[in-house]
Every structure is written in structure tokens, then in C-alpha cells.
Design an enzyme around this catalytic site. Structure first.
Site, PDB file in Angstrom:
ATOM      1  N   LYS A 161      -0.330   7.308   4.896  1.00 25.42           N
ATOM      2  CA  LYS A 161      -1.321   6.894   3.901  1.00 25.42           C
ATOM      3  C   LYS A 161      -1.062   5.460   3.470  1.00 25.42           C
ATOM      4  CE  LYS A 161      -1.688   6.895  -0.555  1.00 25.42           C
ATOM      5  NZ  LYS A 161      -2.583   5.733  -0.760  1.00 25.42           N
TER       6      LYS A 161
ATOM      7  N   GLU B 164      11.983   4.071  -1.323  1.00 25.76           N
ATOM      8  CA  GLU B 164      12.253   2.632  -1.468  1.00 25.76           C
ATOM      9  C   GLU B 164      11.446   2.186  -2.675  1.00 25.76           C
ATOM     10  OE1 GLU B 164      14.394   1.025   0.249  1.00 25.76           O
ATOM     11  OE2 GLU B 164      14.533   1.980   2.213  1.00 25.76           O
TER      12      GLU B 164
ATOM     13  N   CYS C 198       9.632  -6.252  -3.600  1.00 25.25           N
ATOM     14  CA  CYS C 198      10.688  -5.524  -4.303  1.00 25.25           C
ATOM     15  C   CYS C 198      12.032  -6.240  -4.190  1.00 25.25           C
ATOM     16  CB  CYS C 198      10.788  -4.112  -3.756  1.00 25.25           C
ATOM     17  SG  CYS C 198      10.768  -4.076  -1.978  1.00 25.25           S
TER      18      CYS C 198
ATOM     19  N   GLU D  96      10.479  -5.295 -13.747  1.00 26.02           N
ATOM     20  CA  GLU D  96      10.004  -5.844 -12.485  1.00 26.02           C
ATOM     21  C   GLU D  96       8.566  -6.308 -12.697  1.00 26.02           C
ATOM     22  OE1 GLU D  96       8.947  -3.154  -9.245  1.00 26.02           O
ATOM     23  OE2 GLU D  96      10.101  -4.452  -7.926  1.00 26.02           O
TER      24      GLU D  96
HETATM   25  P1  NAP Z   1       2.735   2.783  -6.406  1.00 30.41           P
HETATM   26  O1  NAP Z   1       1.698   2.864  -7.423  1.00 30.41           O
HETATM   27  O2  NAP Z   1       3.996   3.513  -6.628  1.00 30.41           O
HETATM   28  O3  NAP Z   1       2.027   3.245  -5.043  1.00 30.41           O
HETATM   29  C1  NAP Z   1       2.694   3.302  -3.818  1.00 30.41           C
HETATM   30  C2  NAP Z   1       1.965   4.256  -2.913  1.00 30.41           C
HETATM   31  O4  NAP Z   1       2.045   5.571  -3.450  1.00 30.41           O
HETATM   32  C3  NAP Z   1       0.485   3.953  -2.755  1.00 30.41           C
HETATM   33  O5  NAP Z   1       0.084   4.278  -1.447  1.00 30.41           O
HETATM   34  C4  NAP Z   1      -0.130   4.900  -3.764  1.00 30.41           C
HETATM   35  O6  NAP Z   1      -1.466   5.252  -3.506  1.00 30.41           O
HETATM   36  C5  NAP Z   1       0.759   6.112  -3.624  1.00 30.41           C
HETATM   37  N1  NAP Z   1       0.745   7.013  -4.784  1.00 30.41           N
HETATM   38  C6  NAP Z   1       0.397   6.716  -6.063  1.00 30.41           C
HETATM   39  N2  NAP Z   1       0.485   7.832  -6.817  1.00 30.41           N
HETATM   40  C7  NAP Z   1       0.873   8.841  -6.012  1.00 30.41           C
HETATM   41  C8  NAP Z   1       1.132  10.231  -6.196  1.00 30.41           C
HETATM   42  N3  NAP Z   1       1.030  10.805  -7.398  1.00 30.41           N
HETATM   43  N4  NAP Z   1       1.497  10.978  -5.136  1.00 30.41           N
HETATM   44  C9  NAP Z   1       1.652  10.420  -3.924  1.00 30.41           C
HETATM   45  N5  NAP Z   1       1.408   9.108  -3.676  1.00 30.41           N
HETATM   46  C10 NAP Z   1       1.032   8.318  -4.708  1.00 30.41           C
HETATM   47  O7  NAP Z   1       3.169   1.301  -6.090  1.00 30.41           O
HETATM   48  P2  NAP Z   1       2.233   0.071  -5.770  1.00 30.41           P
HETATM   49  O8  NAP Z   1       1.538  -0.231  -7.039  1.00 30.41           O
HETATM   50  O9  NAP Z   1       1.442   0.309  -4.566  1.00 30.41           O
HETATM   51  O10 NAP Z   1       3.322  -1.040  -5.323  1.00 30.41           O
HETATM   52  C11 NAP Z   1       4.110  -1.777  -6.212  1.00 30.41           C
HETATM   53  C12 NAP Z   1       5.486  -1.152  -6.436  1.00 30.41           C
HETATM   54  O11 NAP Z   1       6.125  -0.777  -5.204  1.00 30.41           O
HETATM   55  C13 NAP Z   1       6.476  -2.082  -7.086  1.00 30.41           C
HETATM   56  O12 NAP Z   1       7.093  -1.462  -8.177  1.00 30.41           O
HETATM   57  C14 NAP Z   1       7.513  -2.394  -5.993  1.00 30.41           C
HETATM   58  O13 NAP Z   1       8.796  -2.691  -6.424  1.00 30.41           O
HETATM   59  C15 NAP Z   1       7.517  -1.182  -5.190  1.00 30.41           C
HETATM   60  N6  NAP Z   1       7.931  -1.484  -3.821  1.00 30.41           N
HETATM   61  C16 NAP Z   1       9.196  -1.184  -3.404  1.00 30.41           C
HETATM   62  C17 NAP Z   1       9.611  -1.482  -2.118  1.00 30.41           C
HETATM   63  C18 NAP Z   1      10.969  -1.150  -1.604  1.00 30.41           C
HETATM   64  O14 NAP Z   1      11.161  -1.220  -0.404  1.00 30.41           O
HETATM   65  N7  NAP Z   1      11.917  -0.785  -2.406  1.00 30.41           N
HETATM   66  C19 NAP Z   1       8.720  -2.089  -1.251  1.00 30.41           C
HETATM   67  C20 NAP Z   1       7.451  -2.381  -1.698  1.00 30.41           C
HETATM   68  C21 NAP Z   1       7.062  -2.064  -2.983  1.00 30.41           C
HETATM   69  P3  NAP Z   1      -2.740   4.470  -4.123  1.00 30.41           P
HETATM   70  O15 NAP Z   1      -3.248   3.731  -2.976  1.00 30.41           O
HETATM   71  O16 NAP Z   1      -3.687   5.522  -4.561  1.00 30.41           O
HETATM   72  O17 NAP Z   1      -2.229   3.628  -5.249  1.00 30.41           O
END
Ligand code: NAP
Ligand code: MG
Length: 455
Positions: A155, A230, A264, A357
Site C-alpha cells: 500500500k 521504521e 526520518c 520531529e
Molecule cells: P503515517 O501517517 O504514519 O502513514 C504511513 C503509512 O501508513 C501511509 O501509507 C498511511 O496511509 C498508512 N496508515 C495510516 N494510518 C494507518 C492505519 N491505521 N493502519 C494502517 N496503515 C495506516 O506517516 P506519513 O504521514 O505518511 O509519513 C511521515 C512519517 O513517517 C514521519 O513521522 C516520518 O518520520 C516517518 N518515516 C519514517 C521512516 C523510517 O524509515 N524510520 C521513513 C519515512 C517516514 P495513508 O496514505 O492513508 O496516510
């Protein structure tokens, strides 16, 4: 009944394309197809599975410029970064194409017979990708998972589905069977949630926010489902007085403002030894003002826009009229979700600019006195993903590297992601490791078989 989502170009605010969102029922049907495809896929001879992955890598390479342009349009990534990202998918596929023929078990000496272990595939693996690095993060999940004989449902983030959809087409063209690798654009609360809940998905690979990651982990716990996380980071770039200060200052903006800070691994805290603090800021100012912000499709651009209006609003909310801003870079006027590189000097270690963050081009610079002080400040966070250490003293570089609680450290550089080496977080930055020589193991179960030799 499926609804659609309008993908927006964040540099122009124009609609790029409308994408159909996968429903919960369609997700369940895709998972069922992935389950049905498993026996044939795991039975593909190791050398043939390796060849298919190499063909997939070659198809990505042949389409590299198209994939990169697609990411510029969908995500506002600079064209230089986007080419690297597509190239990373190719390289990760090539790297793990060597795995099927090397999934070795063990023959363990035991009395009364022969004992062997097998590295069995888990089954269907669900990969959930965030919007900040749509291509690489997808590849780090699907490449080792497919290599180990699993089938994959993936996804992409709702905001950034275009390159993942193209990668699925390329997989098909390369001969990967249709139901072995399926990309399901849709909402996290619908498609992602089904990956967590559906008993047919045996592992969830999640990259995203710590907040959602905790929900995923709890959901997986209810089914003892394997999970890799991650999550976020608030990473420290530690600059000692004995460092090459000019180089540390010249590179610091790229350690945090790359991908407009939506990384991140962004070094969003710069900790500078007090004796060179003023000097460092003097050197940092022209470097920050020199960051080329603008049209992400132009070759010379170093930083593009933020991903969405909503995210721009969130990043901007960290800056109040009384925020101590040291200096800022530039950003275009007019349409697009632009935010200039910004350097802040918070007074308190409890300031959200230091603890949260921001995921945008904002960096906090703070002084420290001693080596112990630097390590303590670096570790004063719930996160532990990456960091940098600038010093000319090799002993100090190693002492501080061992002292900082983070998964990916870089000395006199800002490198975090290299596909040959393990990547992942300490503390609330994650669980498990991706990439590197051992990643395939995270997509297998060890099976032990004893064969009696007694008469
Ligand atoms: P997010 O809101 O956590 O979303 C990440 C993914 O999860 C998206 O595909 C999202 O779908 C999905 N998701 C949201 N709610 C969910 C649920 N209840 N059940 C299953 N999946 C769900 O994060 P984001 O806003 O996309 O990205 C920013 C964050 O990601 C930052 O905090 C960053 O630090 C973190 N990040 C970490 C890494 C790492 O490697 N450590 C890498 C990249 C990003 P939708 O499309 O519907 O939102
Ligand atoms: Mg989100």
C-alpha cells in the site's frame, strides 16, 4: 463502490491524475489472490526466481528517467534525488536477487540422526509505505520479501501512489506473476488496516509515523503477526571543535534540508561545541542561504516543496512570531507548498523545536560543553534513528558513536541509507532492520527437521 483520490503536484498544486482507492473488500480479494499465488511462487527454482528479480531490476533501470519524472510530479522531489531513488530500487532488486540461491539452512550435529534447518517463506507480506520516499521504502520491503519466496501486497501512501503503480507494471513486464506482487493504492485506515487485521497476511512491514506505528504493532500483537517498524527520528549532528568546521558547516544544510526535511534521518538538531558555536553559525549562514530551492524538475535545484498544504500548515505551526530564528534561506512565491530552509536557536531543551520531529526544513542549533554533554543531549529524545559526528579525533569518533543510542551513525559525513548495510532505529524509531546482508532473514521462518537414522 470505490472512490478516487486526486493526486496533486506539490510544486504547482495542479491535479496530476485521479487514482481509484482500493476498498476493504477489494483488499481482502487481493490478499486471497496473493495467498493462492504463494505455492507456485515458492516453488519457482531459486535460480529462476533470481533471474526474475534481475529482470525486474533491469526493467526499473530501463524506465529510470520516467520513474524519476513521475516522482518529481507526484512528490516534488528534486530530479537528482528522484533518479537516485529509482536507481536505489534497481540496486536493491539486484542485491536481493542473489538471495534465493543463498538461502542456506544448517546441518546441526545431533545424536541418532541428521538435523537440518530450512528458511521458509512467511506467506503473504503486507508493506505499508509513507509519502516521503515512495520508491526506496517500497523496494526495501518488496525486494527481500519476494526473494525469500513470499508474495507481497503493497500500500503506497494515499498522496504518492504513482511510482508504486508503475513499479507493479514493470514487475509484470519482467515476468513476475500478477498476484505475486500487487500494489493497492488506498487509505491507511482501510487498506493498511486490513493488512494488520487479515489473518492471511503473515507480516506487516510499516514505515511511517511513530503514532501509527504503535497502533500497527498493537494490532499485530493481537495475532502474533510479525512486524517491522521504521518510524520517526530527531537526529543529532554533533560538531566538535576539532572538526573540519568549514566542511561541517557547508554540508549541514544537506544533512537536514534534503527532501525538504521530510526525511526520518534528517539531522534536525545540530549540536555544536561551545568554543566554536559562533564561528559555526557564521559559516552555516551562507551555506543555508545558498541552498537552491525551486522547480524540482530543474537540474540545479537542491530542495523542492513540501508534500501537501496540510503538511505545510503543520511545519509552519512550529514557528511563532517570537521564535528565535537565526536566518533563513529562500523559497519561491506563488503556487506550491513552499517553505524556506530555516535555522532556529531554541533557548530550552524542552522546546518542541528540539523535541519534536517537524519533518520539514527547520533545524535547531544548540551548544554543548564536553563530549559527555554532547552524548547526553543527543540521547535526550524518545527517538534513535540516525546521526552524524564531526571530529578529527578517531578515538572520539568511535567513543561517541558507541555512546549515541541510534541505529545509523555517520562520521564526517551524513550517510544513513546504503543498501549494503542494515538500517533501522533504536528506541521509538523502530523495530527490526531493513537492507544489508541479513534483511532476507526477516522474511523467513526457521524450520527445524530431524531425520532419524536409527534402524
Ligand atoms: P503515517 O501517517 O504514519 O502513514 C504511513 C503509512 O501508513 C501511509 O501509507 C498511511 O496511509 C498508512 N496508515 C495510516 N494510518 C494507518 C492505519 N491505521 N493502519 C494502517 N496503515 C495506516 O506517516 P506519513 O504521514 O505518511 O509519513 C511521515 C512519517 O513517517 C514521519 O513521522 C516520518 O518520520 C516517518 N518515516 C519514517 C521512516 C523510517 O524509515 N524510520 C521513513 C519515512 C517516514 P495513508 O496514505 O492513508 O496516510
Ligand atoms: Mg499520515
Amino acid at each position: 463502490m470505490s472512490s478516487t483520490f486526486d493526486v496533486i503536484n506539490p510544486a504547482t498544486e495542479e491535479v496530476v491524475r485521479s487514482v481509484a482507492l482500493t476498498s476493504a473488500e477489494e483488499t481482502d480479494a487481493a490478499i486471497a489472490r496473493a495467498q493462492a499465488a504463494l505455492p507456485a511462487w515458492r516453488a519457482v527454482a531459486p535460480g529462476d526466481r533470481a533471474r526474475l528479480l534481475r529482470r525486474f531490476a533491469d526493467a526499473v533501470d530501463a524506465d529510470l528517467e520516467n520513474l524519476a519524472r513521475l516522482e518529481v510530479t507526484n512528490s516534488g522531489h528534486t530530479i537528482g534525488n528522484a533518479r537516485w531513488e529509482a536507481g536505489n530500487v534497481r540496486d536493491v532488486l539486484h542485491y536481493y536477487s542473489a538471495a534465493p540461491e543463498r538461502l542456506l539452512g544448517k546441518q546441526i550435529p545431533v545424536p541418532g540422526g541428521v538435523n537440518v534447518t530450512f528458511a521458509e517463506p512467511l506467506g503473504v507480506v503486507g508493506v505499508i509505505v509513507p509519502w516521503n520516499f515512495p520508491m526506496p521504502i517500497a523496494g526495501w520491503g518488496f525486494a527481500p520479501a519476494l526473494a525469500a519466496g513470499n508474495t507481497v501486497v503493497l500500500k503506497p501512501a494515499e498522496l504518492t501512489p504513482l511510482t508504486a503503480l508503475r513499479l507493479a507494471e514493470l514487475a509484470r513486464e519482467a515476468g513476475i506473476p500478477e498476484d505475486v506482487f500487487q500494489v493497492l493504492p488506498g487509505k491507511g485506515s482501510v487498506v493498511g488496516q486490513r493488512f494488520v487485521e487479515h489473518a492471511g497476511v503473515r507480516k506487516v512491514v510499516f514505515t511511517g509515523s511513530t503514532e501509527v506505528g504503535k497502533q500497527i504493532m498493537a494490532g499485530c500483537a493481537a495475532r502474533v503477526k510479525r512486524v517491522t517498524l521504521e518510524l520517526g527520528g530527531k537526529n543529532a549532528n554533533i560538531v566538535f571543535a576539532d572538526a573540519d568546521l568549514a566542511k561541517a558547516a557547508a554540508t549541514a544544510p544537506y544533512g537536514v534540508f534534503d527532501n525538504a526535511g521530510q526525511d526520518c534521518c534528517a539531522r534536525s538538531r545540530i549540536l555544536v561545541q561551545a568554543s566554536v558555536y559562533e564561528k559555526f553559525l557564521e559559516l552555516l549562514e551562507p551555506a543555508v542561504k545558498g541552498v537552491v530551492v525551486g522547480d524540482p524538475g530543474a537540474e540545479a535545484t537542491e530542495m523542492g516543496p513540501l508534500i501537501s498544504a496540510q503538511h505545510l500548515e503543520k511545519v509552519a505551526s512550529y514557528l511563532a512570531p517570537d521564535t528565535p530564528v537565526a536566518f533563513r534561506g529562500s523559497a519561491p512565491e506563488g503556487p506550491g507548498f513552499w517553505f524556506p530552509p530555516t535555522v532556529v536557536l531554541p533557548k530550552s531543551p524542552a522546546d518542541p523545536l528540539v523535541t519534536e520531529e517537524i519533518f520539514g526544513p527547520v533545524v535547531a542549533v544548540q551548544p554543548f560543553e564536553t563530549e559527555a554533554d554532547a552524548i547526553a543531549q543527543a540521547n535526550d529524545t524518545e527517538y534513535g534513528l540516525s546521526g552524524s559526528i564531526w571530529t578529527s579525533d578517531v578515538g572520539r569518533a568511535l567513543r561517541v558513536s558507541r555512546g549515541v543510542e541510534a541505529g545509523n551513525l555517520s562520521v564526517n559525513s551524513h550517510s544513513s541509507v546504503r543498501y549494503w548495510t542494515p538500517f533501522g532505529g533504536f528506541k521509538q524509531s523502530g523495530l527490526g532492520r531493513e537492507l544489508g546482508p541479513d534483511a532476507v532473514e526477516a522474511f523467513t521462518e526457521t524450520k527445524n527437521v530431524f531425520i532419524s537414522t536409527e534402524e
